[in-house]
Design an enzyme around this catalytic site. Structure first.
Site, short mmCIF file in Angstrom:
data_model
loop_
_atom_site.label_atom_id
_atom_site.label_comp_id
_atom_site.label_asym_id
_atom_site.label_seq_id
_atom_site.Cartn_x
_atom_site.Cartn_y
_atom_site.Cartn_z
N PHE A 1 0.85 -1.19 0.00
CA PHE A 1 0.00 0.00 0.00
C PHE A 1 0.88 1.24 0.00
O PHE A 1 1.87 1.30 0.74
CB PHE A 1 -0.93 0.01 1.22
CG PHE A 1 -2.14 -0.87 1.03
CD1 PHE A 1 -2.00 -2.24 1.02
CD2 PHE A 1 -3.39 -0.30 0.83
CE1 PHE A 1 -3.11 -3.06 0.81
CE2 PHE A 1 -4.51 -1.11 0.62
CZ PHE A 1 -4.36 -2.49 0.60
N GLY B 1 -1.43 8.27 0.28
CA GLY B 1 -0.96 9.60 0.73
C GLY B 1 0.50 9.77 0.38
O GLY B 1 0.95 9.42 -0.72
N GLU C 1 -1.61 -6.25 13.12
CA GLU C 1 -0.51 -7.05 13.67
C GLU C 1 -0.98 -7.84 14.90
O GLU C 1 -0.55 -8.97 15.13
CB GLU C 1 0.65 -6.12 14.05
CG GLU C 1 1.94 -6.85 14.38
CD GLU C 1 3.13 -5.89 14.42
OE1 GLU C 1 3.81 -5.76 13.39
OE2 GLU C 1 3.35 -5.27 15.47
N1 UDP Z 1 0.55 3.24 4.83
C1 UDP Z 1 0.25 4.10 3.77
N2 UDP Z 1 -0.16 5.37 4.06
C2 UDP Z 1 -0.30 5.85 5.33
C3 UDP Z 1 0.02 4.99 6.39
C4 UDP Z 1 0.45 3.71 6.12
O1 UDP Z 1 0.37 3.72 2.61
O2 UDP Z 1 -0.67 7.02 5.51
C5 UDP Z 1 0.95 1.85 4.53
C6 UDP Z 1 2.37 1.74 4.00
O3 UDP Z 1 2.45 0.62 3.16
C7 UDP Z 1 3.17 1.51 5.26
C8 UDP Z 1 2.23 0.60 6.03
O4 UDP Z 1 0.92 1.08 5.73
O5 UDP Z 1 4.42 0.90 4.97
C9 UDP Z 1 2.44 0.60 7.54
O6 UDP Z 1 2.37 1.90 8.06
P1 UDP Z 1 3.62 2.59 8.79
O7 UDP Z 1 4.85 2.32 7.98
O8 UDP Z 1 3.30 4.00 9.05
O9 UDP Z 1 3.66 1.77 10.14
P2 UDP Z 1 4.93 1.48 11.04
O10 UDP Z 1 5.49 0.17 10.55
O11 UDP Z 1 5.92 2.60 10.89
O12 UDP Z 1 4.36 1.39 12.42
#
Ligand code: UDP
Length: 377
Positions: free
Chosen positions: A141, A144, A324
């Site tokens: 994904f 944004g 998760e």
């Molecule tokens: N993601 C996205 N847009 C957003 C937030 C999340 O596309 O505004 C997708 C993206 O693939 C990202 C994943 O969701 O790698 C997980 O989110 P994020 O990396 O923010 O989570 P983290 O692993 O840092 O907690």
């Protein structure tokens, strides 16, 4: 006169056909298919913290892989998915029953492999899995500002991710103009799926389960044998190969793979939530940033995360770590068939310890406030 005119004509037509096919071939190296599954204007509604939508149109322009796959058998003269056939005459180092990695455990207590560098021979593994010639779907994904991570992910994936295998990256995005043109290897594609924008990062993160469920139902099922779900804000640094393939493969979270008591894993601890895991239970803490397996097993799990989150939302609960948490509960009672070490997802935030001999994928350092629609960590 007529004969010479017609010969010239035939020659000119031949040259044009050759030039045209050449141009098509070069273009295909960079091109991606655009599956417009959803019309984003219809997706402004939200319900229960998940993106709610109507499927307006299913338009598929991916060329089919050419093999009809049914019950994990295909009709292209390849081995069935999951069959460990090896090549006659293949040369490789003799496996040793006594020597191997001694600094880490390479088997779980339900006898599944725990995969680290040094626990497999790439020559043997590749030979086995190449004979199956599976089609691998990677669902990512980029909603944004996360489209900025696509180039690095895709370009490095082409260098290290299941090289020489048939791979389709399914890029779910609200901004298809920002999907970069990336030079792809043979039998590798990018397929863009439009999804709506979101106001909260949690919406995207949880919404992934819903969108992926729908997209598998709509078209991915007939295009893939294995499916991986991956975060986009990461870069491949080393081989991520067929040793990662199994019915259900999960990756140990780098933060909790050693010296963490199971009661300190960040499982969902509220009994009301469908992701609840009580104290005293648990094997490992798995990351939801990389997981994969057979298409149908992954479908079941992705759909499980989606429906369980929906159930939680009905009583106004969002699990501690969104999908998760649901993934971790599922994997506690439905054990993965391979557990991948944190080599398969490290992070640029952390120093690399001695037991991690190879970082295969690493999450990038990012400015959460800037990149997420509602900031926050
Ligand atoms: N993601 C996205 N847009 C957003 C937030 C999340 O596309 O505004 C997708 C993206 O693939 C990202 C994943 O969701 O790698 C997980 O989110 P994020 O990396 O923010 O989570 P983290 O692993 O840092 O907690």
């Amino acid at each position: 006169m007529f004969r010479s005119f017609s010969r010239t004509n035939v020659f000119a037509i031949l040259v044009s056909v050759l030039l045209f096919s050449g141009a098509l071939y070069i273009y295909s190296g960079y091109s991606h298919s655009d599956i417009s599954l959803f019309q984003s204007k219809d997706f402004s509604k939200t319900e229960s913290n998940a993106i709610i939508t109507n499927i307006v149109e299913v338009k598929e322009d991916l060329t089919t892989a050419g093999c009809v796959v049914k019950d994990n058998l295909n009709n292209c003269g390849k081995w069935s998915i999951g069959e460990l056939k090896s090549e006659v005459g293949l040369k490789y180092a003799q496996p040793n029953t006594l020597k191997g990695r001694t600094d880490v455990n390479s088997v779980t207590n339900w006898n599944a492999p725990l995969v680290w560098e040094g626990t497999f021979d790439p020559v043997v593994i590749d030979s086995i899995y190449k004979r199956m010639d599976p089609r691998i779907a990677v669902v990512v994904f980029a909603v944004g500002k996360y489209t900025r991570f696509l180039k690095g992910f895709l370009e490095s994936g082409e260098k290290y991710f299941l090289v020489d295998f048939r791979v389709t990256y399914y890029v779910f995005t609200d901004n298809k103009q920002d999907v970069p043109q990336v030079r792809l290897g043979r039998n590798r594609n990018i397929s863009v799926v439009s999804v709506p924008s979101a106001n909260r990062w949690q919406e995207v993160v949880l919404g992934r389960m819903k969108w992926a469920t729908m997209a598998i139902d709509n078209h991915i099922r007939s295009e893939a044998d294995y499916l991986f779900m991956m975060d986009i804000d990461s870069v491949f640094h080393n081989r991520f190969g067929a040793e990662s393939l199994s019915r259900l493969s999960a990756v140990l979270h780098r933060g909790y793979y050693k010296n963490t008591h199971r009661d300190h894993f960040p499982y969902e601890r509220r009994p009301q939530s469908k992701a609840y895991i009580p104290a005293g239970e648990g094997d490992y803490y798995y990351t939801a940033a990389v997981w994969g397996g057979y298409l149908e097993d992954m479908y079941k799990l992705v759909k499980h995360c989606y429906t369980q989150a929906e159930e939680d939302a009905k009583i106004n609960i969002e699990a501690a770590w969104q999908e998760e948490s649901h993934l971790n509960r599922y994997l506690l009672y439905n054990k993965p068939t391979k557990v991948l070490s944190p080599e398969y997802l490290w992070s640029d935030y952390d120093a690399v310890p001695a037991d991690i001999k190879v970082v295969r994928v690493s999450q990038l350092v990012k400015n959460y406030k800037e990149v997420r629609p509602n900031g926050g960590h």
